[in-house]
Each structure stands twice: as C-alpha cells, then as structure tokens.
Design a protein around this motif. Structure first.
Motif, PDB file in Angstrom:
ATOM      1  N   THR A 207       9.424 -13.725   5.999  1.00 33.94           N
ATOM      2  CA  THR A 207       8.935 -15.068   5.648  1.00 33.94           C
ATOM      3  C   THR A 207       8.521 -15.813   6.911  1.00 33.94           C
ATOM      4  O   THR A 207       7.553 -16.571   6.897  1.00 33.94           O
ATOM      5  CB  THR A 207       9.997 -15.888   4.884  1.00 33.94           C
ATOM      6  N   SER A 398      10.473 -21.282   3.809  1.00 31.74           N
ATOM      7  CA  SER A 398      11.403 -20.696   2.848  1.00 31.74           C
ATOM      8  C   SER A 398      12.691 -21.507   2.764  1.00 31.74           C
ATOM      9  O   SER A 398      13.343 -21.546   1.717  1.00 31.74           O
ATOM     10  CB  SER A 398      11.709 -19.238   3.207  1.00 31.74           C
ATOM     11  N   GLY A 406      13.246 -18.771  -1.965  1.00 26.49           N
ATOM     12  CA  GLY A 406      13.110 -18.629  -0.518  1.00 26.49           C
ATOM     13  C   GLY A 406      14.342 -18.203   0.239  1.00 26.49           C
ATOM     14  O   GLY A 406      14.277 -18.070   1.468  1.00 26.49           O
TER      15      GLY A 406
END
Length: 444
Positions: A207, A398, A406
């Motif tokens: 992420t 996230s 997330g």
C-alpha cells in the motif's frame, strides 16, 4: 487514584496544567525548579496505552520519565499490540480505560471520537499545535473541527534506502526521477545484485508503494478524494498508478527472488536482503524506520553503510511525501484525565520531542524541535524533509481507511495488492477489485 499532595488556591485552579509544565505558580515559585518540593501532579498516575514494544517502548518511556521529573506524575505504559481499537474498546467496557492512548491510524482517531470516547484537547495543546505544526497535522488530529489527537511521533514514508557499495559498484548515482530509479535498478541488476528487495509478504508495504506512486502521479487533490472514498478506485488515475507500479512488479530483473521471492519476504527480511550479511539487493523502499533495522540488527552505520534518497517524482508530478504517525488522545473514561491532558501539553513541546530524538528511531512533526537534537545527519535530513513538506504531507492512505479495507492481513487492499504483485498484468481488473472492497468497507 491518589489526589495531588498540594492544594492550590481557587485563583490558581486554571493554571494547574500550565504549572505541570513548569510555569510559575501564584506566588509559589517554579515547582519543578524547587527540586524536592511538591509538584502539581505529585501522587497522580497517568496510564498510557500504545502499540510500541521493544526499543520503541523503551525510548517512549524516557519521554514519560521526563514528564514525571517535570510534574511529579507517575506513568504506566501498556503495549496493546497492533489492534489498538479492540484492546482499548475492551478496557473501556471493563471499566479499566487508560487515560491516554497513542493511536497509529487516522481512521481509529475518527472511530474513537465518533464513539464518544475522547475528550477535546486543551487550549494550551491546541495553541502549541497552531504554533509549531503544519496545519495538515491538526486536520488529521481533528474530527468535525474539534482537535482530539496530537501527533507526537511521525514516520517519513517516502524514502528509498540503498547500499552505497551496491550503487558504487554499479556506477550509478541516487536517481532523481522514478524512470531513472528503474534504469538505475537494471544497472544494479546487471552488476550482480537484484535492484529491489520488496516485502510482499506484508501487504502494508505494498500500500505504501502504491500511495507514493499515486500521490506523485495523480496529485494531492485526488489522493485526498481517494483516501475519503469520494473518488472511486476504478478511476483512471488509479489504473494509471497501478500500471506504473506493475512495470516494476513484473520485471523479474528488478525484484530480489522475483515475484515469488517478494511474496515470501516480510519487512525485516526485506531490509536484511539489502543490509544483512549476505546482500541480495541494492535498494529497499520503506519509511525512515528502515534505518533502525539496518543499524540495530545488522550493524550498519547510517550515512555510510546505509543511506537513502527521496522517493522520486513519477512522470511530471512532484516528489511525494507520505507520512504516518502516532496521535496521543485522552479518553473520557480514564481515571485521571486532567493528568492525561497535562501529559499531552508536555508531548506538544519541542522539549518532549527532543528526548526521543536524542535516543534515535524517531521523527517529530513539531517545527519547534531543533534539528540538532537528532543523532545523525541522515535522520536530520529526513526530519528536515518532513518539516519542509509542510501542508503537502499526506497521511498514509490505508491508515485513513476503515480497517477492513486498509488494515487487515489477508483481506482488502493488502490482499488485493499482493495478488497484483503476483500477477500485475491487468491493472484495470485490480482497480475494480479494490473498488468493490472499498465500497463494502466504507459502507460498513
């Protein structure tokens, strides 16, 4: 909880928290400077919960000890592990709520505020934030315009760490653009080492890769909209960022161990592959905390054996500055919220930040902290970059999302990006999967 041993006159009641930080009492002199006399919070105990353990916990304890020395209040720290919201929720239900919680996610600060668990921060803390923090940090600590969270510790997540020896042997310099970084990586690979060690086993690192590419390529406005899910993940800007990231993920020449090797590498392992005794790669992308692992676990001297360059700009965009951080909040149900408020007033000062800065493994978003407080030039450089980014800093996307999307291992964005690393051939389909998962999580 025991009450303070010193009873102040009514006219001084409003000054209790200020006195706790060493101001002069009404005719009583400085209780700290008095050295041995009663201190305003003497006999009280502040309970603090947070994710930190090991070295981080020990260094934060040094900050808490400095607060004790200044105010007389004792402290108790409890490590929650990663699942802060669950642990704190159970403590509140059990009637054993801590006074202060160090929260590592914007989304959790919002969750706590919406649940009615938090007290708004004091005017003194708000004044410090206004004076010494970029306004973006106040925004991330606020819910519906009320300040609940003070960001004490920050992470600079736009740093690419490298072995100077590896780049020197390949004859390349730290790159200035994303395309240059990939070209430099291929040159490093030609010299015998893979270019990048990627920690694909830990979905959160993927992420972070995406967020840096997206912030630079799409810009801060779209980043903010996507973080709030006001922009769908099927937007072309997401597909474009995934395509850019896929160019790296699909190039087996660039990844240590190829895609399979990356998916079997966790974060500490990714650092070891660059800075360990048997290097397999020349570079590893992650936050400033890479330095702590390289130094403490592998004996690398930061600035000599291990160094970094800023995550380079993608296409025609600006260099991204993605950050994370831990926000201190005060719980309504804590037994000693006044002392908790005093702790936050102390944490808002450059003095408190300097304690951990000198210990190492720490960055502060407080502009008032003298950069000389940091123990090495590399950390000073990352801290300066974070401060100079000002309001262009963007918090880890996230960490702003619901945890189901997330922040959950094996699910949501973490899992989908791991699948994309395994097969990056269809960015559009990946964007659709991300949108489906996000829509479900944000509705929930």
């Amino acid at each position: 909880m025991m009450r303070p041993r010193t009873t102040l006159p009514a006219s001084c009641t409003a000054l209790v928290l200020t006195l706790a930080l060493g101001a002069t009492a009404c005719g009583g002199g400085d209780p700290v400077a008095a050295g041995g006399g009663d201190k305003p919070l003497g006999g009280q105990t502040v309970s603090v919960a947070g994710v930190w353990s090991g070295t981080e916990q020990k260094n934060f304890q040094k900050v808490l000890d400095a607060f004790t020395e200044k105010t007389g209040a004792k402290t108790q720290f409890v490590s929650t592990g990663d699942n802060v919201s669950t642990v704190v929720g159970s403590k509140i239900e059990g009637g054993n709520a801590p006074d202060v919680v160090m929260v590592p996610q914007v989304g959790v600060v919002q969750q706590f505020a919406e649940a009615g668990w938090l007290k708004p921060l004091s005017a003194a803390t708000a004044k410090s934030v206004d004076a010494d923090y970029a306004s973006v940090w106040k925004d991330y600590g606020s819910v519906d315009g009320t300040l609940y969270g003070l960001y004490f510790k920050a992470a600079h997540k736009s740093t690419v760490w490298y072995s100077p020896d590896a780049l020197d042997q390949a004859g390349v310099q730290p790159p200035k653009t994303y395309d240059e970084m990939l070209r430099a990586g291929r040159t490093v690979s030609d010299s015998g080492l893979a270019a990048f060690s990627v920690a694909g086993q830990d979905g959160w690192t993927l992420t972070d890769w995406f967020e840096n590419v997206y912030l630079s390529q799409a810009g801060p406005e779209k980043y903010d909209a996507l973080a709030a899910h006001e922009l769908k993940w099927t937007d072309q800007s997401v597909v474009d960022a995934l395509t850019t990231l896929g160019d790296l993920f699909e190039d087996k020449q660039l990844l240590a161990g190829g895609q399979k090797g990356a998916l079997n590498t966790d974060f500490p392992g990714s650092v070891e592959k660059v800075f360990g005794p048997e290097p397999e790669a020349g570079m590893v992308y992650e936050g400033d905390f890479v330095a702590g692992v390289a130094k403490d676990q592998f004996g690398r001297k930061i600035g000599e054996d291990a160094d970094f360059f800023p995550f380079p700009p993608v296409g025609g965009g600006k260099a991204p500055v993605v950050s994370g951080g831990d926000a201190a909040v005060v719980l309504k149900d804590g037994e000693n919220t006044k002392a908790g408020m005093a702790l936050l007033e102390y944490l808002a000062t450059p003095e408190a930040a300097a304690v951990w800065a000198e210990a190492g493994g720490f960055l502060s978003p407080n502009k008032g902290l003298d950069l000389s407080s940091y123990g090495d030039d590399v950390t000073r450089s990352t801290a300066k970059s974070l401060i100079e980014a000002g309001d262009s800093v963007r918090f880890d996307m996230s960490d702003q999302a619901p945890a189901a999307f997330g922040g959950t291992k094996g699910a949501g964005e973490w899992k989908i990006l791991q699948d994309f690393l395994r097969d990056p051939s269809d960015p559009k389909a990946t964007a659709t999967r991300l949108e489906n998962a996000a829509a479900k999580a944000y509705k929930g």
